[in-house]
Design an enzyme around this catalytic site. Structure first.
Site, PDB file in Angstrom:
ATOM      1  N   GLU A   1      -0.706  -3.678  11.675  1.00  0.00           N
ATOM      2  CA  GLU A   1      -0.013  -3.272  10.600  1.00  0.00           C
ATOM      3  C   GLU A   1       1.494  -3.827  10.823  1.00  0.00           C
ATOM      4  O   GLU A   1       2.135  -4.270   9.831  1.00  0.00           O
ATOM      5  CB  GLU A   1       0.060  -1.809  10.326  1.00  0.00           C
TER       6      GLU A   1
ATOM      7  N   HIS B   1       5.001   0.286  -0.392  1.00  0.00           N
ATOM      8  CA  HIS B   1       5.942  -0.520   0.441  1.00  0.00           C
ATOM      9  C   HIS B   1       4.767  -1.646   0.880  1.00  0.00           C
ATOM     10  O   HIS B   1       3.636  -1.746   0.497  1.00  0.00           O
ATOM     11  CB  HIS B   1       6.422   0.211   1.665  1.00  0.00           C
TER      12      HIS B   1
ATOM     13  N   HIS C   1       3.352  -4.691   4.213  1.00  0.00           N
ATOM     14  CA  HIS C   1       3.399  -5.300   5.554  1.00  0.00           C
ATOM     15  C   HIS C   1       2.808  -6.699   5.374  1.00  0.00           C
ATOM     16  O   HIS C   1       2.119  -7.176   4.687  1.00  0.00           O
ATOM     17  CB  HIS C   1       2.427  -4.504   6.370  1.00  0.00           C
TER      18      HIS C   1
ATOM     19  N   ASP D   1      -5.011 -10.509   0.261  1.00  0.00           N
ATOM     20  CA  ASP D   1      -3.646 -11.249   0.518  1.00  0.00           C
ATOM     21  C   ASP D   1      -2.934 -11.175  -0.888  1.00  0.00           C
ATOM     22  O   ASP D   1      -3.390 -11.464  -1.876  1.00  0.00           O
ATOM     23  CB  ASP D   1      -3.962 -12.644   0.944  1.00  0.00           C
ATOM     24  N   HIS D   2      -1.444 -10.780  -0.703  1.00  0.00           N
ATOM     25  CA  HIS D   2      -0.978 -10.517  -1.992  1.00  0.00           C
ATOM     26  C   HIS D   2      -1.431  -9.523  -3.048  1.00  0.00           C
ATOM     27  O   HIS D   2      -1.502  -9.847  -4.190  1.00  0.00           O
ATOM     28  CB  HIS D   2      -0.625 -11.821  -2.544  1.00  0.00           C
TER      29      HIS D   2
ATOM     30  N   CYS E   1       5.846   6.652   4.179  1.00  0.00           N
ATOM     31  CA  CYS E   1       4.517   5.966   3.780  1.00  0.00           C
ATOM     32  C   CYS E   1       3.990   6.186   2.614  1.00  0.00           C
ATOM     33  O   CYS E   1       3.171   5.783   1.880  1.00  0.00           O
ATOM     34  CB  CYS E   1       3.495   5.973   4.954  1.00  0.00           C
TER      35      CYS E   1
ATOM     36  N   HIS F   1       0.835  -1.352   0.076  1.00  0.00           N
ATOM     37  CA  HIS F   1      -0.099   0.111  -0.147  1.00  0.00           C
ATOM     38  C   HIS F   1       0.952   1.366   0.171  1.00  0.00           C
ATOM     39  O   HIS F   1       2.130   1.164  -0.040  1.00  0.00           O
ATOM     40  CB  HIS F   1      -0.977   0.222   1.244  1.00  0.00           C
TER      41      HIS F   1
END
Lengths: 139, 139, 139, 139, 139, 139
Positions: free
Chosen positions: F129, F40, F42, F80-81, F34, F15
């Site tokens: 996060e 980037h 998490h 996810d992914h 950010c 994100h």
């Protein structure tokens, strides 16, 4: 340059430590509460480590999805939500200690790693019985 | 087949990093806040690993209850809720760094392992000062 | 819809539990090894939680970088690598228990949260002395 | 007696697994969701281990503050809050797998350790992509 | 100002989910592998939280050594290394789910807290069956 | 007696924090790293808590397998992914902060809980996060 690649899986199982050639008294004396006749259990954590050279086309020593699938099919599907002494064929006639369980897992996985990895070979099987008690077999 | 067997214990202690042959200024310069004259402290985690062949009668390399009892009697009872610089006989006259503390723990435990295990010998002493700073001695 | 936003910081400190109006014997009797005259210490973990409505322009209840900076400036810089009984002005004359330390941290942070957040107010201060012993103050 | 000394750092990064010499279909087939064209990401944990003999004056194999500063300057400042495929010079033209990333980190740090430690040399670079998937390079 | 004070204990136990008024088929259908007739098990983590006003003489809401002793005597000594369905008197005739186990632990501890704490009362019983599955009862 | 029952799931996503009505300079100023244009990411941990009365026939407030299946189908399979800003329909046109993401997850799950539980209702959505930055929505 060789790289170690690890995958962590988990399973929940019941067991007891009990040597059938001994009296109940000796089992209680040696194993204490771990010999409880009605069993006890653990959330086991299993870490399998493969060593090899990364494939230049993928950057992988071993595809971790394939390693996970292998561990589940060959090991954790056979022990998860099971009784290690009664329900697991590869533990029949053996002491249900973490040392013995890790040794049997090593024997199962070691010949299978080259099937899913061109350069990889089994390097370590590490088994946590609790966060404070754990065993490992190293190549 | 040899197996590594580990037990994790913990203790809470105060210490400071301070070389008495240096000036206070040099200690502050080298050790920074770790040289605070009124001490600071940590929740240390200690992992002791023994390597050996499982006994066929028990499935154990070493009885983890006996290993835990040994570590407590010889190490953690002497450092838990103590000041490593002032209260611990085996640290007298030594720098209270994790490297030195782990080295002294190795020296204490290494000859004791064969007393509680037929085939086991000390393989590793690992000491976490914090989750991000830790040391290990390997055989 | 209100959201709770949390930031975890850590510090390492020495302390002892000691009531100066009591005899040494009574301190030892009540506090046991926690009263060790030469101190002991911990890796403390501090979780500060703010509650409020996310700002539509940022999606934030509070900028976590600003919350971290505030906690460090007002709390952890004053207790990290320090002796809670001797070195920390806001603990002077107070028992160095986790309950009292968390209460003082609450008093320090509570009026500061609105300075760095338009809608946020302090909801919780949680302090881990060890992974097994911890305290919390809730709004 | 040699001691291993470890420092854990972390960084958050985006990446994808994608071989540019392959079709999109083959990338999807081999890498599955890891090939998602719009990226995904992780909280990476990086453990760097140095081995050496403690300096008798400090009790240190390596000053962990200096090791932390080195790792941040040479590695984590270059990958934290970055895209491993697009933003990181030392990953250009390479597969963004954990194996390859750890190998590049090893190459960067290995010659720098003797600069900050008299007796230390790099022993291990361990990289957690998730708590269940991790790689390590050993000397 | 009231403070919540928590103590974490652990125990290892076997159990199965099985309703004796149902057929084996229905048990398997509803509970899946959790109904395995030969049991499975877990490393349970139990967190007990007491709320109250710190005693000005000690800084304590409750002496955590006394809380730990109470939890061990009344709960964990009765379930550790046991079979929850067969060996635990306070679970006789009840479903061995985490919800029911936590409820029974609440009933046992709630009247005992005022015995060891002047101002404290039970605030929460939290029970982890695995790190991913857990229950809590709140006052 | 009501019980809270929790299930923890995880997902890995990319994100960035970026307000499209602002200049790049203002985004960099407010969100710092950010806002990195190339993203980037998490390893997010998501804990969903349901409150209700245990069913006397099962001992369950909610079947945790069904809760896990629900969370995966409605939430984690969709993030996810993935890239939270680009790939996730329920985040379109919204800030990709943890506060906003948790709020959207709450809105998705809240009406679905009564479908899989007779007495349960959504009590909390908690989203990590990183281990140090996390948010929660409470009923």
């Amino acid at each position: 340059m060789e790289v170690l690649v690890s995958r962590k899986e988990h399973f929940n199982a019941a067991h007891k430590l009990y040597n059938p050639t001994w009296s109940d008294e000796k089992n209680k004396e040696v194993f204490g509460p771990c010999a409880n006749e009605n069993w006890h259990g653990h959330n086991f954590e299993l870490i399998v480590t493969v060593i090899g050279t990364p494939d230049p086309e993928t950057g992988f020593v071993i595809d971790l999805k394939k390693l996970s699938t292998l561990i589940r099919a060959e090991v954790t599907d056979k022990v998860d939500h099971k009784n290690l002494n009664l329900d697991v064929d590869f533990m029949q006639g053996k002491m249900a200690s973490s040392e013995v369980l890790a040794t049997e897992i090593w024997k199962i996985l070691e010949p299978q790693i080259p099937v899913v990895s061109k350069t990889g070979r089994l390097h370590s099987v590490k088994l946590y019985e609790t966060p404070r008690n754990f065993v490992e077999i190293l190549a």
